[in-house]
Structure formats: C-alpha cells, structure tokens
Motif scaffolding. Structure first.
Motif, PDB file in Angstrom:
ATOM      1  N   ALA A 299      43.479  66.636  44.912  1.00  0.00           N
ATOM      2  CA  ALA A 299      43.655  65.203  44.653  1.00  0.00           C
ATOM      3  C   ALA A 299      45.098  64.896  44.259  1.00  0.00           C
ATOM      4  CB  ALA A 299      42.707  64.752  43.546  1.00  0.00           C
ATOM      5  N   ARG A 300      45.733  65.804  43.529  1.00  0.00           N
ATOM      6  CA  ARG A 300      47.095  65.555  43.052  1.00  0.00           C
ATOM      7  C   ARG A 300      48.152  65.838  44.111  1.00  0.00           C
ATOM      8  NH1 ARG A 300      48.525  69.088  38.715  1.00  0.00           N
ATOM      9  NH2 ARG A 300      50.339  67.749  38.486  1.00  0.00           N
ATOM     10  N   TYR A 301      47.950  66.906  44.915  1.00  0.00           N
ATOM     11  CA  TYR A 301      49.008  67.353  45.825  1.00  0.00           C
ATOM     12  C   TYR A 301      48.702  67.107  47.301  1.00  0.00           C
ATOM     13  CZ  TYR A 301      51.188  69.658  41.844  1.00  0.00           C
ATOM     14  OH  TYR A 301      51.797  69.916  40.636  1.00  0.00           O
ATOM     15  N   GLY A 302      47.433  66.904  47.642  1.00  0.00           N
ATOM     16  CA  GLY A 302      47.094  66.638  49.036  1.00  0.00           C
ATOM     17  C   GLY A 302      47.589  67.729  49.965  1.00  0.00           C
TER      18      GLY A 302
ATOM     19  N   ALA B 151      52.511  73.853  46.370  1.00  0.00           N
ATOM     20  CA  ALA B 151      52.402  73.920  44.909  1.00  0.00           C
ATOM     21  C   ALA B 151      52.039  75.326  44.457  1.00  0.00           C
ATOM     22  CB  ALA B 151      51.355  72.913  44.417  1.00  0.00           C
ATOM     23  N   TYR B 152      51.174  76.001  45.204  1.00  0.00           N
ATOM     24  CA  TYR B 152      50.822  77.378  44.875  1.00  0.00           C
ATOM     25  C   TYR B 152      52.014  78.315  45.082  1.00  0.00           C
ATOM     26  CZ  TYR B 152      45.880  76.365  44.228  1.00  0.00           C
ATOM     27  OH  TYR B 152      44.687  75.877  43.751  1.00  0.00           O
TER      28      TYR B 152
ATOM     29  N   SER C 231      49.329  74.511  36.733  1.00  0.00           N
ATOM     30  CA  SER C 231      47.903  74.206  36.647  1.00  0.00           C
ATOM     31  C   SER C 231      47.111  74.518  37.920  1.00  0.00           C
ATOM     32  CB  SER C 231      47.701  72.743  36.231  1.00  0.00           C
ATOM     33  OG  SER C 231      48.242  71.851  37.174  1.00  0.00           O
ATOM     34  N   PRO C 232      47.677  74.410  39.164  1.00  0.00           N
ATOM     35  CA  PRO C 232      46.874  74.786  40.330  1.00  0.00           C
ATOM     36  C   PRO C 232      46.410  76.243  40.318  1.00  0.00           C
ATOM     37  CG  PRO C 232      48.752  73.457  41.017  1.00  0.00           C
ATOM     38  CD  PRO C 232      48.959  73.787  39.570  1.00  0.00           C
ATOM     39  N   MET C 233      47.153  77.116  39.626  1.00  0.00           N
ATOM     40  CA  MET C 233      46.792  78.530  39.587  1.00  0.00           C
ATOM     41  C   MET C 233      45.512  78.777  38.803  1.00  0.00           C
ATOM     42  SD  MET C 233      49.044  79.938  41.453  1.00  0.00           S
ATOM     43  CE  MET C 233      48.709  81.665  41.140  1.00  0.00           C
TER      44      MET C 233
END
Length: 307
Positions: free
Chosen positions: A62-65, A71-72, A185-187
């Motif tokens: 939702a945040r990064y699409g 992001a990872y 936070s994605p991790m």
C-alpha cells in the motif's frame, strides 16, 4: 530556512514523535491479548508470524506500490539483520508472557531505552543530552513502581526471554540509525515468516500437529496478529528514521504503561497506589520532556528566522 519541516507543517522530530508514540499506543493491548488467547507457545508464535507477515506485506504494498521491490533492495544487509533481530524480539516477548507474569516482562522491557542508549553510544558514538538520560531514569523508576508487586512471581526462563526481547529490540533500533533515511519496516515481512516457519516446523515435528484454535481465541489472534502488530510495529520501526534509538525506546514505554491500564480495566485488576504514582511519573516525564523540547525547537526556529 525550514528546519526539516514537512509539507504537513510538522518538523522532522515531531513526525518521529507521532509515529513512535502512535505505534506504542497501538501495540499497548499486545501482552493482554496474548494472555487472553491462552494458546500454547508454538501455536501463538506460528499464527503471530504468518498473520503479521501478511499484514506487513499489505502495508508495504500500500505504501510503495510498484516500488516495493526497490524498497527491499534499499534495506540491504542491515534490513536482513533487522528482520532477524525482530524475530528474536517477537519470540522473547511472546515466550516471556507465556512463562512469567506480564509485569515481569514489562519491567524488563522497560530497560530497552537504557540498552539502546548504551548501544548507540558504543556503536554510533551518538551523544544524548542529559535530559534524555534523566528521562530514562525517571521512566524506569516509574515502571518499577507499576510492577513492583509482580516482580517476585516470575520464572527465570520467562525473565530471560524478556531480557532477550529488550536487548534485541534496542539493537534493532540502533542498527536502523546506521542507515539514515532508509525505511526498514518492509523487512518485517521476513520477521513474520521466520517466526511462523520456525514455530510451524516445531509443531509438525512434534506429536500434536497443527490445530485451529477455538473461534473466540482465533478472533483475538487475528485482531492482534493481522491488524494490531503490523500497524503498530511498522510505525515503531520507522521511529529511528527521525529520532535517536534511545528516544524511540523511551516512547515505547507508553506501551508498557497503557498496556498495564488495559490489564487493569479488562481483567478487573485493582492497581496499588504506588502503581498509579509510577504510571503518572512515566507519563508526566514523557509529556514534560516533549513540551520542553518543543519549546527548544521553537526557539531555534525563531533564532534562524531572525538571521
């Protein structure tokens, strides 16, 4: 010149306070719901792992699409370490609550700000103002007052798990400060998978197998692990982007105080007068520190604007 202000009019520091404080408040029913679910160790860890991983993934998407994979990649090796450390934090917190009273776990978890301050000083050479050290001392004193009647009831196993949770959480926040501007936070998706797979393997190798809990307990587990944990922990994990690790840990004490209030209210426990004084000391310290630093921030802006 704008001192790190966002488009919403909040300073860099204010964003950190809102994110971290909000995350701590959202996580405040955590220990209570673990107790109410009353599931065996491996089962609560498995469901918490898999359901929270799903929740963390939904939040990341939702945040990064389309930029989720990027992001990872940005998290790199530090992100992997953060996921592993938070896996240990999760296991320590859950198992600590299984083997000893919540008060013991909360008391030991209250040491996280001090541990984070020491680690930040040793690893990052990050200096903290005297007011932060004073605030840590006052808050730990207040937490001690809250759980003073609980401290003699726990087993050394539960206390050891709680200490593991406090130490790995503090180290997690400290490592995040080494990569300023990178959202780790994605991790947390991998944290959930590590915990869930480990617990599921333990259950499959044992004699009991994997069973669905009763519907009333299952609903509590879903509420906690699919909604509360992913939302609250995501906010907490973003805290080190804006604040020193020790201050993130300090705001985490809101979870300790409010979580104790949840237990008093829903479990019908009657707080001792000293516990009320301790809770007031923690909340009063955090509010006073926040107002004082807000005043310092306004003075600094005024001085910069007048140049």
């Amino acid at each position: 010149m704008m001192l790190g202000r966002s488009d919403a009019g909040l300073s860099h520091r204010q964003q950190g306070l809102l994110l971290t404080g909000g995350g701590a408040l959202i996580m405040s029913p955590d220990a209570l719901l673990i107790k109410l679910a009353a599931l065996p160790d491996a089962e609560i860890l498995m469901w918490r792992g898999f359901l929270s991983a799903l929740g963390f993934l939904v939040i990341a998407l939702a945040r990064y699409g389309r930029g989720t994979l990027a992001a990872y990649r940005r998290s790199g090796g530090t992100g992997i370490a953060v996921a592993l450390l938070f896996s240990l934090t999760t296991c320590g917190f859950v198992l600590g609550n299984q083997y000893t009273k919540a008060g013991n776990v909360l008391l030991i978890l209250a040491g996280a700000p001090l541990i984070a301050a020491l680690l930040s000083r040793a690893i990052l050479a990050e200096r903290l103002p005297c007011r932060t050290w004073l605030s840590i001392a006052l808050c730990m004193l207040g937490i001690g007052m809250i759980v003073i009647d609980d401290t003699g009831a726990g087993s050394w196993v539960g206390n050891a798990f709680a200490l593991m949770a406090a130490t790995t959480l503090a180290l997690n926040f400290t490592l995040c400060r080494r990569r300023p501007g990178v959202d780790m936070s994605p991790m947390l998706v991998f944290n959930g998978l590590i915990v869930g797979c480990g617990a599921a393997l333990f259950l499959l190798l044992g004699d009991g197998g994997i069973d669905m809990p009763p519907i009333d307990r299952w609903l509590l587990v879903v509420l906690l692990c699919l909604f509360i944990v992913p939302t609250g922990v995501t906010l907490l994990q973003r805290g080190p982007l804006y604040l020193p690790a020790a201050e993130v840990g300090l705001l985490l004490l809101l979870e300790v105080v409010v979580g104790t209030l949840w237990a008093w209210w829903l479990l019908g426990e009657t707080p001792a007068p000293i516990a009320l004084v301790g809770g007031g000391l923690v909340l009063g310290t955090l509010v006073t520190k926040g107002l004082y630093e807000r005043r310092l921030e306004l003075r600094l802006r005024s001085a910069v604007a007048s140049r």
